[in-house]
Each structure stands twice: as C-alpha cells, then as structure tokens.
Design an enzyme around this catalytic site. Structure first.
Site, PDB file in Angstrom:
ATOM      1  N   SER A 162       0.808  -1.066   0.362  1.00 22.89           N
ATOM      2  CA  SER A 162      -0.137   0.219  -0.026  1.00 22.89           C
ATOM      3  C   SER A 162       0.744   1.737   0.021  1.00 22.89           C
ATOM      4  CB  SER A 162      -0.572   0.507   1.097  1.00 22.89           C
ATOM      5  OG  SER A 162      -1.508   1.354   1.304  1.00 22.89           O
ATOM      6  N   CYS A 218     -13.592  26.237   0.942  1.00 21.05           N
ATOM      7  CA  CYS A 218     -14.416  25.579   1.778  1.00 21.05           C
ATOM      8  C   CYS A 218     -14.638  25.826   3.194  1.00 21.05           C
ATOM      9  CB  CYS A 218     -14.790  23.914   1.582  1.00 21.05           C
ATOM     10  SG  CYS A 218     -16.078  23.327   1.896  1.00 21.05           S
ATOM     11  N   HIS A 223     -14.676  23.858  -4.236  1.00 23.47           N
ATOM     12  CA  HIS A 223     -12.940  22.679  -3.590  1.00 23.47           C
ATOM     13  C   HIS A 223     -12.316  23.344  -4.730  1.00 23.47           C
ATOM     14  CE1 HIS A 223     -13.169  20.665   0.222  1.00 23.47           C
ATOM     15  NE2 HIS A 223     -14.828  20.871  -0.799  1.00 23.47           N
ATOM     16  N   GLU A 243      -9.391  22.938  -5.427  1.00 24.18           N
ATOM     17  CA  GLU A 243      -7.895  21.842  -6.435  1.00 24.18           C
ATOM     18  C   GLU A 243      -8.839  21.026  -6.963  1.00 24.18           C
ATOM     19  OE1 GLU A 243      -9.948  21.121  -1.834  1.00 24.18           O
ATOM     20  OE2 GLU A 243      -9.740  22.255  -3.398  1.00 24.18           O
TER      21      GLU A 243
END
Length: 531
Positions: free
Chosen positions: A2, A375, A504, A506
């Site tokens: 991971s 936000c 948002h 981004e």
C-alpha cells in the site's frame, strides 16, 4: 504494498499511451465494503476526491484526472460495497430470473460489466484498471478473479502490470528482489501472470536485479521497468518513456504505433526542475498526522494545485503542515505565520481545531499575508470577519456551535432533513455547480470570465441573513449561484489576496492548466517574497 505508487504509475502509463494518440481512461477498484470514499477518514485513507458528476472517490481518481486532463466520472470508480450492493439489488428485483446468486461467478461478472460500461462511456481505446490493496490480501481476490476471466476470454486485449517495491535496507545497501518474487507468486496463485513489472525503488534498478526478476518471475528482461523516486511525480511518464514502455505496451497489445507527443509535458517538467525561487506556504488544518508521521495525502489535490500554480509562476512551493490545535493551546505561536508567503485553510469538518484556524485567518487578514480559504476555510473566514470586523462577537457556524446566537454559517435546509434521517453517505452538496462572478472581483479577473462551474462537497453555507451587514463592512460577495441564493466566493478588497471559496477549486487543477485562483494566490505569494 500500500502506498507504493500504483495510482501515479497507472496515471503515468495512461499518459504515455495518451501521448501516442490513443483515447485513454482509467478505473479505480477499492476493496473496501464502503460504498464510496465519502465515509472514510482522510487520515486513514487519504483525500476524498469529488468527480464532476458528484461521486466521492479515492484520491487516485484525482491522479488520473491530473495526468490525463479528462474528467473521470462515477462509472469509473467501484468498491466492494458498491459491487455487492448492485448484485443484491438486482437479486431483489428478480433480475437473475430465480437463479442462486453466488459470490462466484456473479460478483466477478458484475465487476467486468462495470469495467465495460466505463470503457464504453468514455469511448476509450485503452482502459487502465487499478486494483487497490496489496497482493495476497483476501479483500481483492474477487477483483483479481474478474481480471483473470477478462484475460481468459480476450487474451489479446488484456495485459497485466504489477507494481512492486524493491527495498534497499540501509544496513546492506543492496536492492532486494525477494519481495517482488513473492508478489509474483501471489498473483500467479490467482491465475495471473504479469506481462510487465514496474519496479518502484529509491534508485534505478540495475542490470543484475533486472535479470534476476526476469528469471524468477517469468517476465522478459525488457518488460522489467525501472521507476525510481523522483523530485516530482510529473517526471514519471518521462521516465517510463525512457524505458520505452509505450512502445512495449503497444507491441504487446498488437496496436498500431503512433507518433509520440509529450512536448508540452516535457517543457512543464523542465520548467519545474529549472526553477530556483521558492514561496513558503503554510497549510493550516488538522488531518495531517498519525502518530509521528505527517500524511499530506489528506489534501493531495490541494498540494498538487499549489504545485501546478507554482510552476506557472516560475517558483517552487515549500508547503509546511501546521496543526491548528497548536494555536489554541499556545496562542503566541501564531506569530510564526509572519514567515509565510501565503496561508491556506483547506476543507474539513467538525469543531476540533476551528478556533486555531480562525486565529490564523485573522493574522493573515491583519498582516496582509495572501490567504486562500477552501470550503471550510471560506466559512471560517466569514466567521472571523463577522467577529473582528463587524463586531458580532458570538458569530459562529452551527456545525461548531449548534446553539450560537449568530449563525453566520448554517446548515443548508435540505441537508438538515438528511441528517435528521441519518442519511450521511453521499448526501452532501456534491459535484459541479455554476457560479456567477462579480465583475469587479479579483476572482473574475483571475478566471477571465463571469460564469464558471466548480465542484462542491459541503453541508453548511453562508447565512443570507447576514449578507448586508457583512457587505457593508467591506466583505465582497464575489461569486453567487445563478439564482443568487448561495454565496460561492468571498473576498476582501485592498488585500494582496484574500479569497474564500465554498467550492473546492483544487479538484479541477491540472499540471498544464493550473486553476486560476491558485495561480493568482501563488502570484500574490511570489510578490510578498520580493518585499
């Protein structure tokens, strides 16, 4: 393993194939029972990325969008929970015609059908499918079975890439291939033989290690691909092309070779590497750490949007992670913000750390430090302005204090109904919504237009009962919904840069197309460094 970089590797493979003239899309499979990523803790799982059509997805969907410069939609994301839910709903609707519905074959078949739907909707020539998790985990075995079946039914059209990590233990100083050999054994046990092995490591893989992996993993030496650590993830497609990966994949799939075109991408990377000047950005939030480790993946789209904007402005961005709890415990620490060229308060939820963020916003406003609120960062900036400029001392959000006398930020009516019914999953205001900009706003100047569309993820909003009072004291409502009912952007004029967005931004930034507001924020930070 991971976190080894499967998502960026998948996106980079997509990019090099896209550069050959193919229409490429990408799919992420998460082996979680969660139906979507919206209910996952960002500290544990990383950022929740919101698609144009309002799905709450894994952060790798954001990687695909940034590298491929296309919108990846809901159909391209699946979880174990989502797949099982679909099968159960179909069984309840008698769509299996009375058959016994079983884990195998019906779950793998549903996975394959979803993959085909996503590929067809995107009209893709090539579809990259990333299976999350770690090889050998039982959680993703059904997805591997689906992959095996796809290859069995269409062996000429399906190929496998294993992304594996080659550690270099500090005490030895030698790159070890045993973990990769074991990983290949595990996928072999699932009926899958990798066609390529992408070797993630600190350093480029050498010839002896390449040969050993080829011999013991049953992969041609030329298909063992080196993918070492780099300064910027946007270098990875170029590294893969140094390994001639697109040529090898095209040959393996029996496709026609097309002329490569990565000139703009190469120029962008070259500009980043040549840049010497730096701006220092303070990111004030709370989803940063677990134990002694910082987890920037909680805000990966924000950090990447900052980097895109920095490249466009000819600077590099040094991002420092500031835990807002620290300011609440020791207010004197707030003075450290004077050393920053820009301050961002990103999205978030809940009351913890909120007062510390408000302190940081106040410092940025009063000391003319460029500020960008995303936000929650916009909502807290509204509260700070109401308290300290309009003198509404008890101004607050009902999310922080449900009994506040002055809820300048309050819950959206439809959201209150959903929460009362305990409908939490995938129920926020999600996805792209239009916004109309004030013609005299900095935002309008940045965008170069009056009408934009941006992605949302929130339950609370600016309380219209306080619009007039705040506007009279100088708060510019720079962006509104087309019906003028929702405040989307606030600004403070006569400030180097003080902007808060309910949405948002981004999520829509790309390395070759930095978001206009991030670009202007970094431009303001760059000016501060010259003073």
């Amino acid at each position: 393993m991971s976190g080894v970089g499967k998502g960026v590797t998948s996106a980079s493979i997509g990019k090099v194939l896209q550069s050959r003239g193919y229409n490429v899309t990408a799919i992420k499979i998460d082996p979680y029972i969660n139906v979507d990523a919206g209910t996952m803790n960002p500290t544990e799982h990383g950022e929740v990325f919101v698609t144009e059509d309002g799905d709450e997805t894994d952060q790798d969907i954001g990687n695909y969008e940034r590298f491929l410069d296309v919108n990846i939609l809901r159909v391209n994301y699946m979880t174990t929970g989502r797949v099982y839910l679909s099968v159960i709903q179909r069984e309840r609707n008698l769509e299996y015609n009375g058959k016994c519905v079983e884990v195998v074959p019906h779950i793998p078949e549903e996975v394959i059908n979803r993959i085909k739907r996503a590929a067809n909707k995107s009209k893709a020539d090539i579809t990259i499918i990333e299976v999350g998790g770690t090889v050998g985990e039982y959680q993703n075995i059904l997805f591997l079975e689906a992959a095996r079946l796809m290859h069995y039914n269409n062996p000429e059209d399906v190929m496998f890439v294993l992304v594996s990590y080659l550690p270099i233990p500090g005490t030895l100083g030698e790159m070890k291939t045993k973990p990769t050999q074991y990983a290949v054994q595990q996928v072999n046990a699932a009926g899958i033989q990798p066609d390529f092995i992408v070797c993630r490591s600190e350093k480029p893989i050498d010839l002896p290690r390449r040969q050993k992996i080829s011999t013991f993993c049953n992969v041609p030496k030329e298909h063992v691909i080196s993918n070492p650590d780099v300064e910027s993830i946007y270098e990875i497609p170029l590294i893969l092309e140094q390994e001639k990966l697109s040529d090898k994949i095209i040959a393996k799939l029996g496709l026609r070779g097309k002329k490569k075109n990565m000139d703009n991408w190469r120029k962008m990377v070259r500009k980043f590497k040549a840049t010497k000047n730096t701006v220092r950005i303070g990111m004030v939030g709370k989803y940063f750490a677990t134990g002694d480790f910082i987890l920037p993946d909680s805000y990966i789209s924000v950090t990447e949007a900052i980097r895109h904007a920095a490249i466009a402005n000819g600077v590099k961005a040094k991002i420092d992670w500031i835990n807002s709890d620290a300011y609440e415990k020791n207010p004197g620490l707030i003075k450290e913000l004077k050393d920053y060229d820009g301050i961002i308060v990103p999205g978030g939820f809940g009351r913890r750390g909120a007062e510390g963020k408000i302190m940081a916003i106040k410092y940025a406003r009063e000391n003319k430090i460029p500020y960008f609120g995303l936000c929650y960062g916009m909502q807290l900036a509204t509260i700070e302005f109401a308290r300290n400029v309009v003198k509404i001392k008890e101004a607050n959000s009902t999310e922080i204090d449900p009994k506040t006398k002055h809820p300048v930020i309050h819950i959206m009516p439809d959201q209150a109904e959903k929460l009362a019914k305990k409908q939490y999953g995938n129920t926020m205001r999600l996805g792209a919504y239009p916004c109309v900009l004030d013609k005299n706003s900095l935002s309008s100047l940045a965008y170069g237009t009056r009408k934009v569309s941006e992605r949302h993820r929130h339950r609370y909003e600016f309380n219209n009962d306080y619009r007039i009072r705040l506007a009279k004291k100088g708060l510019l409502l720079a962006g509104l919904s087309p019906d003028k009912k929702l405040v989307e952007i606030i600004e403070i004029p006569n400030h180097p840069f003080f902007v808060g967005t309910q949405f948002h931004p981004e999520f829509k930034s790309r390395p070759l197309k930095p978001h206009p507001l991030f670009r202007e924020f970094i431009a303001a930070a760059k000016k501060k460094t010259k003073k």
